[in-house]
Enzyme design. Structure first.
Site, PDB file in Angstrom:
ATOM      1  N   GLY A 154       0.869  -1.323  -0.564  1.00 55.19           N
ATOM      2  CA  GLY A 154      -0.052   0.065   0.395  1.00 55.19           C
ATOM      3  C   GLY A 154       0.792   1.428  -0.016  1.00 55.19           C
ATOM      4  O   GLY A 154       1.580   1.091   0.250  1.00 55.19           O
ATOM      5  N   CYS A 155      -0.125   2.286  -0.181  1.00 57.00           N
ATOM      6  CA  CYS A 155       1.059   4.165  -0.469  1.00 57.00           C
ATOM      7  C   CYS A 155       1.751   4.454   1.180  1.00 57.00           C
ATOM      8  O   CYS A 155       2.165   4.280   1.412  1.00 57.00           O
ATOM      9  CB  CYS A 155       0.437   4.832  -0.991  1.00 57.00           C
ATOM     10  SG  CYS A 155      -1.519   4.692   0.190  1.00 57.00           S
ATOM     11  N   TYR A 156       0.946   4.180   2.275  1.00 60.07           N
ATOM     12  CA  TYR A 156       0.895   4.562   3.418  1.00 60.07           C
ATOM     13  C   TYR A 156       2.660   3.635   4.279  1.00 60.07           C
ATOM     14  O   TYR A 156       3.393   3.851   4.299  1.00 60.07           O
ATOM     15  CB  TYR A 156      -0.492   4.588   4.064  1.00 60.07           C
ATOM     16  CG  TYR A 156      -0.986   6.135   4.255  1.00 60.07           C
ATOM     17  CD1 TYR A 156      -0.343   7.297   4.465  1.00 60.07           C
ATOM     18  CD2 TYR A 156      -1.992   5.272   4.332  1.00 60.07           C
ATOM     19  CE1 TYR A 156      -1.122   8.298   4.007  1.00 60.07           C
ATOM     20  CE2 TYR A 156      -2.727   6.383   3.919  1.00 60.07           C
ATOM     21  CZ  TYR A 156      -2.805   8.230   4.051  1.00 60.07           C
ATOM     22  OH  TYR A 156      -3.638   8.789   4.140  1.00 60.07           O
TER      23      TYR A 156
END
EC number: 1.2.1.38
Length: 326
Positions: A154-156
Site C-alpha cells: 500500500g501507499c502509506y
C-alpha cells in the site's frame, strides 16, 4: 519483450501504470481491461485521461474470452482492482501460470485470519496466499524475482516502511508514531462528496483502525501507531514518524543504518533536511529526511512519495522489472 495485461486500467493507478509500461522499451501492453459492467468499457484511455493522448489503446471488458486471450498472450497481469475482485482474479491467473502483480490488499497478509477483520472477506485461496511475496522493492527483490505472486504494498506502508526498516535493530519496544498525509487521489477516482476537492480540508481518518496499520506492523515486526490524514492536494504522501531508539544510540549509528540505501537509486536520504511532497510528485522516488536527538533518544524521520507512483504504479513496475530481470 514481456507482454503485460493491466486490469483496472480506468482508475488513477491503472492509468498511471499504463503510461509507465508504455514508455518501457522492454515491455509491451497486451491489453487494458475493465469490468464487464464498467461504463468505461470500449472507451479510449485518452478519452478518460487526455494527458495520455499518445497512448492509442481502448479499455476492453474482462470477459471469459478476454481472460483466455490474456493467458495465451501475456507474460504477466497487473491487477489495479478492488480487494475482493483481486482476491479471485489473482488466484485464477496465478493458477494459469502467469506472473501476477496485485495492487490491492488481497494478498498482503500471510495470515488468513487477518482478512475478515481488515478486508471483510474470508480468504479462499490459502495455497496461493502461501506463495505471495510482499513487493517492497528495495527490501524484497530476491523474493520478488523468485515468485509469480507479488502483493504490491500500500501507499502509506511504502512511505512508512522505507523510513522505518533500516532502523529495525535500533528500535525499542515503544511503538513508532506515524502521522501521514495523502492527496485525494489516494481515495480513488469514484465521485464521493467527502473527497470532492472543494469539500476536502486537512483531517485525520481511520484513527486507530486503518488497515494499513497492521500491514506496516507485520512487515516491520513491531506494532505502530498510525494516523492517516486526507490533504487538500491531488497526489503525494508525507509521513512524519517519531521513534525512540535504544539507549546509547548515536547519530553515527543512525547514519550507518540509513546507508543501506546508498545503492538504492530511487531512495534519497538526508540528515537534518526534510522532504517536500512537490519534489517527489510524478516521480518513482522516495525522499527521506531525519534528525536525531542523542539526549532524549528520539528520532524524527519524514518520508515523501507520490502515492500513485512509488506508492502504487511505479513500485509495481519496479517489481515487474525485478521479476523479469529487465
Amino acid at each position: 519483450m514481456k507482454n503485460i495485461a493491466i486490469i483496472g486500467a480506468s482508475g488513477y493507478t491503472g492509468a498511471q501504470l499504463t503510461a509507465l509500461v508504455h514508455a518501457e522499451s522492454e515491455l509491451s501492453i497486451q491489453g487494458l481491461y475493465v469490468s464487464e459492467n464498467s461504463l468505461d468499457k470500449g472507451r479510449a484511455l485518452a478519452d478518460l485521461y487526455p494527458v495520455y493522448s499518445h497512448i492509442d489503446l481502448a479499455l476492453s471488458p474482462l470477459t471469459e474470452e478476454a481472460k483466455a486471450k490474456i493467458v495465451a498472450e501475456a507474460d504477466a497481469v497487473v491487477l489495479a482492482t478492488e480487494h475482493s475482485v483481486s482476491l479471485h482474479l489473482a488466484a485464477w491467473f496465478y493458477n494459469q501460470g502467469l506472473a501476477v502483480f496485485d495492487l490491492s490488499g488481497a494478498y498482503r497478509f500471510s495470515d488468513v485470519a487477518q482478512y475478515p477483520k481488515w478486508y471483510g472477506f474470508e480468504h479462499e485461496y490459502p495455497e496461493v496466499l502461501a506463495k505471495a511475496v510482499y513487493g517492497l522493492a528495495e527490501w524484497n527483490a530476491k523474493e520478488v524475482a523468485a515468485t509469480k505472486m507479488i502483493a504490491v504494498p500500500g501507499c502509506y506502508p511504502t512511505a512508512s516502511l522505507t523510513a522505518l526498516k533500516p532502523l529495525k535493530n535500533l528500535l525499542t519496544s515503544a511503538y513508532p508514531v506515524i502521522n501521514a498525509v495523502s492527496g485525494v487521489t489516494g481515495a480513488g477516482r469514484k465521485a464521493q462528496l467527502h473527497t470532492s476537492f472543494c469539500e476536502v480540508s486537512l483531517t485525520p481518518y481511520g484513527v486507530l483502525g486503518h488497515r494499513h496499520q497492521p500491514e506496516i506492523a507485520t512487515q516491520l515486526g513491531q506494532e505502530v501507531i498510525f494516523t492517516p490524514h486526507l490533504g487538500n492536494f491531488k497526489r503525494g504522501i508525507l509521513a512524519t514518524i517519531t521513534v525512540q531508539l535504544k539507549p546509547g544510540t548515536t547519530t553515527a549509528d543512525v547514519a550507518a543504518a540509513y546507508s543501506v540505501y546508498d545503492q538504492a537509486p530511487l531512495v534519497t536520504v538526508k540528515q537534518n533536511q526534510f522532504p517536500k511532497v512537490d519534489d517527489v510528485v510524478l516521480t518513482p522516488n522516495c525522499h527521506l529526511g531525519w534528525k536525531f536527538d542523542e539526549n532524549s533518544g528520539y528520532l524524527v524521520v519524514a518520508s515523501a512519495i507520490d502515492n500513485l507512483m512509488k506508492g502504487a504504479a511505479s513500485q509495481a513496475l519496479q517489481c515487474i522489472k525485478i521479476h523479469f530481470n529487465l
